[in-house]
Scaffold this active site. Structure first.
Site, PDB file in Angstrom:
ATOM      1  N   ARG A 127       1.083  -1.133   0.286  1.00  0.00           N
ATOM      2  CA  ARG A 127       0.080   0.104   0.089  1.00  0.00           C
ATOM      3  C   ARG A 127       0.930   1.189   0.069  1.00  0.00           C
ATOM      4  O   ARG A 127       1.965   1.107   0.496  1.00  0.00           O
ATOM      5  CB  ARG A 127      -0.884   0.080   1.134  1.00  0.00           C
ATOM      6  N   LYS A 186      -2.686  -0.289   7.677  1.00  0.00           N
ATOM      7  CA  LYS A 186      -4.119  -0.864   7.718  1.00  0.00           C
ATOM      8  C   LYS A 186      -4.329  -2.120   8.842  1.00  0.00           C
ATOM      9  O   LYS A 186      -5.270  -1.884   9.548  1.00  0.00           O
ATOM     10  CB  LYS A 186      -4.790  -1.217   6.420  1.00  0.00           C
ATOM     11  N   HIS A 233      -2.506   2.755  -5.284  1.00  0.00           N
ATOM     12  CA  HIS A 233      -3.242   1.480  -5.000  1.00  0.00           C
ATOM     13  C   HIS A 233      -2.942   0.405  -6.473  1.00  0.00           C
ATOM     14  O   HIS A 233      -3.322  -0.692  -6.227  1.00  0.00           O
ATOM     15  CB  HIS A 233      -4.504   1.464  -4.536  1.00  0.00           C
ATOM     16  N   ARG A 244      -0.529  -2.130  -6.495  1.00  0.00           N
ATOM     17  CA  ARG A 244      -1.069  -3.365  -5.681  1.00  0.00           C
ATOM     18  C   ARG A 244      -1.986  -4.460  -6.378  1.00  0.00           C
ATOM     19  O   ARG A 244      -1.888  -5.594  -6.434  1.00  0.00           O
ATOM     20  CB  ARG A 244      -1.673  -3.002  -4.124  1.00  0.00           C
ATOM     21  N   HIS A 284      -3.009  -9.779   2.995  1.00  0.00           N
ATOM     22  CA  HIS A 284      -4.496  -9.712   3.181  1.00  0.00           C
ATOM     23  C   HIS A 284      -4.734 -10.445   4.624  1.00  0.00           C
ATOM     24  O   HIS A 284      -4.308 -11.636   4.927  1.00  0.00           O
ATOM     25  CB  HIS A 284      -5.339 -10.106   2.100  1.00  0.00           C
ATOM     26  N   TYR A 304      -9.137 -10.688  -7.117  1.00  0.00           N
ATOM     27  CA  TYR A 304      -8.016 -10.846  -7.969  1.00  0.00           C
ATOM     28  C   TYR A 304      -8.083 -11.897  -8.966  1.00  0.00           C
ATOM     29  O   TYR A 304      -7.723 -12.034 -10.027  1.00  0.00           O
ATOM     30  CB  TYR A 304      -6.542 -10.685  -7.462  1.00  0.00           C
TER      31      TYR A 304
END
Length: 630
Positions: free
Chosen positions: A363, A391, A465, A468, A491, A500
């Site tokens: 990120r 995050k 972003h 990513r 994640h 994805y």
């Protein structure tokens, strides 16, 4: 009633005491009414004074005869210099070239006031603009920005002449404020005792603004609610809460003036607001966010039993629009090739950041806050990158190529020399981490200037972003197991990675091999940091070297099994012309041991294709060894 009492400023006697303290603080050089940069003790002034091209040597405060005002002016610059907010260049050059007009204006207009706070800011700014215009001085300047459509657009802004006075007056509105930060209509996070995890240092968002509420009661309600939310939410999110609730209550004040309290709300007002949102042309996800903020307020009022609460349920699940499944906003290879061909035209630090994010897919906040010492090296000389995930509030490690590791080492050496006191790899001049907007701005400026276009010929708009998304999409499209992609990107849940998981027809086996060769063989795969930060951990090394691999007598096959069984892997074991003897027994036993290790990992991770391939190899080796030892 004077202006200061309306604005909740401390009493005049208290202001006089503060001005006396200011004079006590400004000793030595700072007590002078004319500041000569060649005698200034501030380090940045000493450096700047050596510049032979320096034209503005003096700041002459004696132009203002009002002693109260003169002290406030001097302290304004003294405070910003000695608290690291400004440097000498800002004072003597940027502001030094415009300060004389402000000093003359203040001396002319306010010869008898005892503090600048006696004059309302709006009144002073109007008078100053008129003063400057009559003297032929520009009150606006034109800057240019690249818009979201990648178009260069002129933007009007206040000139330095105007902003200088505005900053001076706003400083004392805050300095003399009678109350806590929470009592103000603008909360500055730099003045609040917030823990580090509530503030993202890579964002320019310093304030939460409660100005502009049409109804004072609702403003106070929202301020109380936002103060509560800061206990659990980030500063930037609470800022968004304040803005969205302001929009709702202002809508209420304009359309339903009779509603003066929350308990008076009915579905009539809520449905009108929902219709307003749907007519704005904003995305369903944005509408959902705004409804959620409103429902959050109502539920909190009820649960905590505040005095003014909704009389009934006002928002239902069916009020939320259906949100289409989000597709990853990846960057097409067509665009990436253009970007990489122009990296030399970017500032060195931006080019390095671009190379890192293309490989690691972190990120933007994680990229901007990379620290010195972020490189880890294992016993084989391979490198890993350690960084903090804002995050997820945890540290994360991913393997990186030696080429990118070298770029980081070069950058670290340079930063250690130029910014020895900063802990960051990409610091600003004050040592704080680079702002996200700087990275985005440089990339989009490059796209505009070098005509980086998409396949339709439109100038491409870079979103940080999207790098990513590009890494995640590329990995999934090339057959990387989803749980590995999840680990690599850090994640928290499989759902975050599943977005994805869509495949492109143009994916070719040779591109897949090239991809895996880079990310698995050279870079390895993702590994979480164990408690001892040991990158030589056995499981970590297995991940790095053996995911999707097939064991060979002298190494590992680099073609991933998920791309299809390789007809050449261990072909000798199945060949009718193959023969061996006891002299090769140690090699067969070693290969069997390695195959069994890989097979155990594959079974544990439920990698069916790897299990099938390596089971066949294991059976053939056991037959051969059995024959040789029987």
């Amino acid at each position: 009633m004077n202006a200061s009492s309306k604005r909740k400023i401390i009493s005049q006697s208290e202001i006089s005491k503060k001005i006396a303290v200011m004079n006590e603080e400004m000793q030595g050089f700072w007590a002078n009414n004319s500041w000569d940069i060649r005698k200034c003790p501030h380090p940045s002034a000493i450096e700047l004074s050596k510049n032979p091209a320096l034209r503005n040597r003096w700041v002459r405060f004696e132009r203002v005869k009002n002693l109260w005002l003169r002290t406030e002016l001097k302290y304004f610059y003294f405070y910003h210099l000695n608290n690291g907010i400004w440097n000498a260049k800002t004072v003597w050059i940027r502001k030094g070239t415009v300060i004389n007009k402000m000093l003359d204006f203040l001396d002319l207009k306010y010869p008898s006031i005892t503090s600048i706070t006696e004059v309302p800011i709006e009144k002073a700014m109007t008078e100053y603009r008129t003063y400057l215009t009559k003297r032929g001085v520009r009150i606006t300047t034109t800057n240019y920005k690249i818009t979201a459509n990648q178009e260069k657009t002129p933007v009007k802004a206040n000139s330095y002449y105007v902003t200088n006075l505005k900053q001076f007056m706003e400083f004392y509105e805050n300095f003399y404020f009678d109350g806590e930060e929470w009592d103000k209509d603008v909360w500055d996070r730099r003045n609040l005792p917030l823990p580090d995890d509530k503030v993202n240092p890579t964002q320019y968002e310093y304030t939460i603004n409660f100005k502009g509420f049409r109804n004072t009661y609702f403003k106070q309600l929202v301020k109380r609610y936002c103060k509560l939310r800061l206990n659990v939410d980030s500063f930037s999110y609470v800022s968004d809460i304040a803005q969205r609730l302001k929009e709702f209550f202002n809508f209420l004040d304009m359309k339903f003036k009779q509603v003066q309290r929350v308990h008076q709300l009915t579905r009539v007002e809520i449905e009108a607001y929902l219709s307003e949102l749907n007519m704005m042309g904003i995305k369903p996800s944005t509408i959902t966010g705004r409804i959620s903020i409103l429902e959050g307020l109502f539920s909190t009022l009820l649960r905590l039993e505040w005095d003014d609460v909704p009389s009934k349920i006002l928002i239902y699940s069916e009020d939320y629009p259906k949100i289409p499944r989000a597709k990853p906003r990846f960057i097409d290879e067509f665009v990436l090739e253009q970007l990489n061909s122009h990296l030399d035209k970017l500032p060195e630090y931006i080019a390095t950041m671009t190379m890192i994010v293309q490989e690691c897919g972190m990120r933007i906040s994680e990229l901007c806050t990379l620290k010195k010492g972020c490189l880890l090296e294992d016993k084989d000389g391979d490198f890993f990158l350690k960084y903090y995930q804002w995050k997820m509030k945890k540290e994360h490690i991913v393997p990186i190529s030696k080429e990118v590791a070298l770029l980081i080492k070069v950058r670290e050496d340079k930063v250690s020399e130029e910014f020895p006191d900063s802990e960051y790899l990409f610091p600003r001049k004050d040592g704080s981490p680079l702002k996200q907007e700087t990275f985005r701005g440089e990339l989009n400026k490059l796209a505009y200037e070098q005509n980086i276009v998409d396949k339709s010929g439109e100038i491409y708009r870079f979103h940080a972003h999207a790098f990513r998304h590009t890494v995640g999409t590329r990995m999934i499209n090339n057959g990387m197991p989803q749980h590995i992609v999840q680990k690599f990107l850090g994640h928290e849940s499989p759902e975050m990675t599943s977005r994805y998981a869509h495949i492109f027809d143009e994916t070719l086996k040779n591109e897949f091999t090239k991809f895996q060769e880079k990310l698995v063989t050279n870079n390895g795969d993702v590994l979480d940091l164990d408690e001892d930060n040991e990158v030589d951990d056995v499981e970590l090394q297995w991940f790095k070297k053996n995911i999707n691999a097939q064991v060979l007598p002298n190494g590992y096959c680099r073609l991933p099994v998920v791309a299809g069984g390789c007809p050449h892997a261990n072909a000798c074991l199945d060949c009718t012309h193959f023969c061996t003897s006891k002299q090769f027994l140690p090699q067969h036993e070693e290969q069997l041991e390695r195959t069994e290790e890989l097979l155990a990992i594959a079974k544990d991770k439920q990698w069916q294709r790897q299990v099938e391939t390596n089971s066949r190899v294991k059976e053939r080796l056991e037959q051969i060894i059995g024959s040789l030892t029987g």
